[in-house]
Enzyme design. Structure first.
Site, PDB file in Angstrom:
ATOM      1  N   GLU A  24       4.905   4.039 -10.130  1.00 44.08           N
ATOM      2  CA  GLU A  24       4.774   3.109  -9.123  1.00 44.08           C
ATOM      3  C   GLU A  24       5.165   1.778  -9.419  1.00 44.08           C
ATOM      4  O   GLU A  24       5.012   1.003 -10.601  1.00 44.08           O
ATOM      5  CB  GLU A  24       2.841   3.163  -9.253  1.00 44.08           C
ATOM      6  CG  GLU A  24       2.512   2.149  -7.857  1.00 44.08           C
ATOM      7  CD  GLU A  24       0.811   2.138  -7.963  1.00 44.08           C
ATOM      8  OE1 GLU A  24       0.588   2.221  -6.820  1.00 44.08           O
ATOM      9  OE2 GLU A  24       0.294   1.889  -8.901  1.00 44.08           O
ATOM     10  N   TYR A  37       6.289  -2.350  -2.062  1.00 37.85           N
ATOM     11  CA  TYR A  37       5.784  -1.420  -2.885  1.00 37.85           C
ATOM     12  C   TYR A  37       6.517  -0.181  -2.572  1.00 37.85           C
ATOM     13  O   TYR A  37       6.962   0.212  -1.497  1.00 37.85           O
ATOM     14  CB  TYR A  37       4.192  -1.334  -2.167  1.00 37.85           C
ATOM     15  CG  TYR A  37       3.510  -0.051  -3.050  1.00 37.85           C
ATOM     16  CD1 TYR A  37       2.593  -0.306  -3.872  1.00 37.85           C
ATOM     17  CD2 TYR A  37       3.818   1.181  -2.264  1.00 37.85           C
ATOM     18  CE1 TYR A  37       2.183   0.807  -4.685  1.00 37.85           C
ATOM     19  CE2 TYR A  37       3.150   2.222  -2.864  1.00 37.85           C
ATOM     20  CZ  TYR A  37       2.220   1.894  -4.079  1.00 37.85           C
ATOM     21  OH  TYR A  37       1.587   3.411  -4.874  1.00 37.85           O
TER      22      TYR A  37
END
Length: 396
Positions: free
Chosen positions: A206, A118
């Site tokens: 993101e 992530y």
């Protein structure tokens, strides 16, 4: 302003970030053509069909599926396009899917097992610095990871005057447990991602997941990009990527009229001048036992036309049971606002919800007389508590 995944990937690629390649399609036939083209360009045998909506958790709602042949591409794309996709980040009605991204399969076999990470870039408002947030636990709900295993969340703060320094990119790669070719690939990825964030005036990038492929390539498999609306004048090309279908239609209409409007779930409509006063007014409504139905800042020019436009926007919400107008007459005189309310009310005809008008500041006493003697079903107030009591009364 939010971008679709395919738009975010195009932006990333323009700054040298390796991406999972794909082609957007608006119907099943285009999806098959895109799959054929993608196979010719990349050699991929399988294809990932991804719904393009502004919401996370698409896979949980059936918006991301794997197709192993062209027949499955056609069938799956036909099923996803036109569906109302419900995810943890949408309302119960979901969002209608207008297009899908046909993407290459990047989880191919090789000498190593693929790994998912992530990574996001955002502003840490507490320190006034940009921050890279990353974790070894990619592909999962990062909120759950942060809550249950916070030691697996790393951050790297970047001095805006210096930019991302080489040792910081290396530290990110090291904390992700990478070595060799993958380590070098990750440092390049992080540097390019940060550059894309800064150069595009974004407020959020993101990537979940960032993938280490079986042959040690690092790439963005997904992308969530939010651009700073205040900087769009510097990026006309990016502003053109806005998809109004993904936004609240009332908020879009209000924006076109020059009104700062945010739709909420309550029962009391607000019409206020100034963001700070608007926030205080929402608190006032809560204390009076109601729930704010919106945030609406009409700005410094609350004339009849602007007030009428604001009325119409507020009344589009069927949940509104009362309207509170709270104006501080500093830039604009209260009597002009009061006259604007009266004129707007008469122009619109009968308004079927109670209206409380609280005007304070320049010529507030004249404004109150205008409202009280207008013959309209409008309640006037001069003090905050008085306005709150009248809101409470009309709500019963």
């Amino acid at each position: 302003m939010n971008l679709h995944e395919y738009q975010g990937k195009e932006l990333l690629s323009s700054f040298g970030v390796r991406i999972q390649r794909g082609i957007v399609a608006k119907n099943a036939k285009e999806a098959v053509d895109a799959a054929k083209q993608l196979t010719a360009e990349t050699g991929t045998g399988w294809h990932v069909i991804k719904a393009q909506v502004h919401a996370g958790g698409r896979g949980k709602g059936g918006g991301v599926k794997l197709a192993k042949n062209l027949q499955e591409v056609e069938t799956i794309a036909g099923e996803i396009i036109g569906m109302n996709l419900v995810t943890p980040q949408t309302s119960a009605e979901g969002k209608k899917v207008h297009q899908v991204l046909i993407a290459e399969d990047v989880y191919y076999p090789g000498e190593n097992e693929p790994d998912e990470y992530y990574m996001s870039v955002l502003l840490n408002r507490g320190t006034g610095r940009n921050m890279i947030m990353y974790s070894t636990e990619g592909g999962m709900d990062i909120e759950t990871v942060a809550e249950e295993t916070p030691h697996l969340i790393f951050t790297e703060e970047v001095d805006p005057a210096l930019g991302l320094l080489p040792f910081q990119a290396r530290r990110v790669a090291f904390n992700l447990g990478l070595s060799g070719a993958a380590f070098k690939e990750m440092t390049k990825f992080v540097s390019a991602l940060y550059t894309a964030y800064v150069k595009s005036d974004a407020s959020l990038f993101e990537i979940n997941p960032v993938l280490k492929t079986s042959d040690n390539k690092i790439m963005a498999v997904d992308s969530k990009v939010t651009l700073d609306d205040n900087a769009l004048y510097r990026h006309r090309d990016l502003a053109e990527m806005r998809d109004l279908r993904e936004e609240n239609p009332i908020e879009v209409e209000a924006g076109a009229l020059g009104l700062n409007y945010v739709d909420l779930d309550g029962n009391v409509g607000c019409m206020v001048n100034g963001a700070g006063l608007a926030m205080a007014t929402m608190d006032l409504i809560k204390q009076a036992g109601g729930e704010p139905a919106n945030f609406l800042d009409v700005g410094g020019t609350a004339d009849a036309a602007r007030v009428e436009a604001a009325f119409k926007i507020i009344l589009k919400d069927p949940n509104v049971k009362a309207i509170l107008i709270n104006i501080f007459g500093g830039i604009v005189r209260c009597d002009r606002v009061a006259q604007g309310v009266i004129d707007a009310y008469k122009n619109m005809g009968n308004i079927n919800v109670p209206i409380i008008v609280r005007l304070q500041g320049t010529n507030a006493d004249i404004a109150k007389d205008l409202i009280d003697n207008s013959g309209l079903d409008v309640l006037s107030a001069t003090e905050f508590q008085e306005a709150a009591d009248k809101v409470q009364k009309v709500l019963g």
